[in-house]
Design a protein around this motif. Sequence first.
Motif, PDB file in Angstrom:
ATOM      1  N   SER A 162       8.415  51.407 -43.564  1.00  0.00           N
ATOM      2  CA  SER A 162       8.514  50.282 -44.506  1.00  0.00           C
ATOM      3  C   SER A 162       7.538  49.162 -44.158  1.00  0.00           C
ATOM      4  CB  SER A 162       9.941  49.730 -44.506  1.00  0.00           C
ATOM      5  OG  SER A 162      10.322  49.327 -43.199  1.00  0.00           O
TER       6      SER A 162
ATOM      7  N   ALA B 248      14.185  55.290 -47.853  1.00  0.00           N
ATOM      8  CA  ALA B 248      14.563  55.374 -49.258  1.00  0.00           C
ATOM      9  C   ALA B 248      15.874  56.138 -49.434  1.00  0.00           C
ATOM     10  CB  ALA B 248      13.456  56.061 -50.058  1.00  0.00           C
ATOM     11  N   GLN B 249      16.484  55.976 -50.618  1.00  0.00           N
ATOM     12  CA  GLN B 249      17.642  56.768 -51.014  1.00  0.00           C
ATOM     13  C   GLN B 249      17.125  57.985 -51.776  1.00  0.00           C
ATOM     14  OE1 GLN B 249      19.942  54.068 -53.413  1.00  0.00           O
ATOM     15  NE2 GLN B 249      19.740  52.428 -51.912  1.00  0.00           N
ATOM     16  N   SER B 250      17.613  59.167 -51.417  1.00  0.00           N
ATOM     17  CA  SER B 250      17.068  60.400 -51.978  1.00  0.00           C
ATOM     18  C   SER B 250      18.154  61.228 -52.644  1.00  0.00           C
ATOM     19  CB  SER B 250      16.396  61.238 -50.880  1.00  0.00           C
ATOM     20  OG  SER B 250      15.367  60.500 -50.252  1.00  0.00           O
TER      21      SER B 250
ATOM     22  N   SER C  69      23.132  63.439 -53.699  1.00  0.00           N
ATOM     23  CA  SER C  69      22.474  62.673 -52.650  1.00  0.00           C
ATOM     24  C   SER C  69      22.152  63.573 -51.465  1.00  0.00           C
ATOM     25  CB  SER C  69      23.360  61.517 -52.185  1.00  0.00           C
ATOM     26  OG  SER C  69      23.535  60.584 -53.235  1.00  0.00           O
TER      27      SER C  69
ATOM     28  N   LYS D  54      13.352  59.815 -55.185  1.00  0.00           N
ATOM     29  CA  LYS D  54      13.465  58.757 -54.187  1.00  0.00           C
ATOM     30  C   LYS D  54      13.575  57.421 -54.916  1.00  0.00           C
ATOM     31  CE  LYS D  54      11.001  59.248 -50.384  1.00  0.00           C
ATOM     32  NZ  LYS D  54       9.906  59.477 -49.401  1.00  0.00           N
ATOM     33  N   GLN D  55      14.470  56.569 -54.444  1.00  0.00           N
ATOM     34  CA  GLN D  55      14.638  55.241 -55.028  1.00  0.00           C
ATOM     35  C   GLN D  55      15.125  54.294 -53.940  1.00  0.00           C
ATOM     36  OE1 GLN D  55      18.027  54.939 -57.696  1.00  0.00           O
ATOM     37  NE2 GLN D  55      18.750  56.943 -57.036  1.00  0.00           N
ATOM     38  N   GLY D  56      15.382  53.043 -54.314  1.00  0.00           N
ATOM     39  CA  GLY D  56      15.885  52.077 -53.353  1.00  0.00           C
ATOM     40  C   GLY D  56      14.926  50.935 -53.059  1.00  0.00           C
ATOM     41  N   PHE D  57      13.741  50.995 -53.626  1.00  0.00           N
ATOM     42  CA  PHE D  57      12.779  49.901 -53.506  1.00  0.00           C
ATOM     43  C   PHE D  57      12.331  49.480 -54.898  1.00  0.00           C
ATOM     44  CE2 PHE D  57      12.536  51.715 -49.318  1.00  0.00           C
ATOM     45  CZ  PHE D  57      12.296  50.634 -48.488  1.00  0.00           C
ATOM     46  N   ASN D  58      11.821  48.274 -54.989  1.00  0.00           N
ATOM     47  CA  ASN D  58      11.260  47.814 -56.260  1.00  0.00           C
ATOM     48  C   ASN D  58       9.980  47.040 -55.958  1.00  0.00           C
ATOM     49  OD1 ASN D  58      10.855  47.328 -58.930  1.00  0.00           O
ATOM     50  ND2 ASN D  58      12.619  45.992 -59.217  1.00  0.00           N
TER      51      ASN D  58
ATOM     52  N   ASP E  83      10.207  51.471 -58.980  1.00  0.00           N
ATOM     53  CA  ASP E  83      11.539  51.638 -58.410  1.00  0.00           C
ATOM     54  C   ASP E  83      11.959  53.091 -58.209  1.00  0.00           C
ATOM     55  OD1 ASP E  83      11.631  52.079 -61.132  1.00  0.00           O
ATOM     56  OD2 ASP E  83      13.448  50.900 -61.482  1.00  0.00           O
ATOM     57  N   TYR E  84      11.056  54.048 -58.409  1.00  0.00           N
ATOM     58  CA  TYR E  84      11.410  55.434 -58.117  1.00  0.00           C
ATOM     59  C   TYR E  84      10.158  56.284 -57.963  1.00  0.00           C
ATOM     60  CZ  TYR E  84      10.323  57.282 -62.803  1.00  0.00           C
ATOM     61  OH  TYR E  84       9.667  57.676 -63.943  1.00  0.00           O
TER      62      TYR E  84
END
Length: 285
Positions: A124, A28-30, A21, A44-48, A79-80
Amino acid sequence: MADIVSRIESVINATVVNQNSVGGGCIAQSQIIVANDGNEYFLKQGFNNDLFRKEANGLIELEKCGALRTPKVISVDSDYLLLEKISSGVKTSDFFRDFGELLAKLHRYRGPQFGFYEDNYIGSTPQINTCASNTCTDWPQFYFNKRLLYQFRLCEQNGYVDPVFASTFNKLEAKISSILEWENEPPSLLHGDLWGGNYMVDEKGKPALIDPAVYYGHREADLAMTKLFGGFHPDFYQSYHESYPLKPGYEYRENIYLLYHVMNHLNIFGTSYKHQALQLMNSYL
């Protein structure tokens, strides 16, 4: 996450052996992921939703002009977003002079009208880029309606608009054409969110752009954004002006472009940005 990794492995034709991480963003989470063939990627993730697809399209658009480096898009889904990992380096002595000259080159890349072929995001928050029937040809009207008015209506929804804020914004609306009356350049390709956290120094000590909010607009909007949190090195601005001089009065217009981002910060982060938004509006009143 396991499902994302398995999909990524099918794209890169390798096995992910390590995931670390990393910080650097509030959206986002990276992670840096390492494959068994030795290649590294930025995930990068954390959205859908469509946020990552829109970011990928922005990076692809920036790559087209061949000016500033951006991370290559490896794979994207709802999602990524998987990107080339750009390793961090040490600035060359000419870093900011190069940066200014290359941004000027990016801004010489033109579009047919203001906006973009799709809406995307600023942070966002949705960023509205599309117009009905290809009518995005008037920059002051585009900027007011698609940028300032949209953020104002979000402020209303979020409960930040009191009578003083509303009255001040209405007075600004009456002046928008005179404030931007000389903004008659053709649409330039913009990064859209160009602050200090959205560029990096690559392994060769050269500038690279990340996290865009791409659209075609007036180039002064990009340059104004660089000053939201203190500005870049003076060499950056000197080199830009030498490469692509701005028209007289650009200092006067900076606040109107900063206002969009401050109102967006108000909508994302809350009331600590309300006073700054009022100050920017009042600078024209």
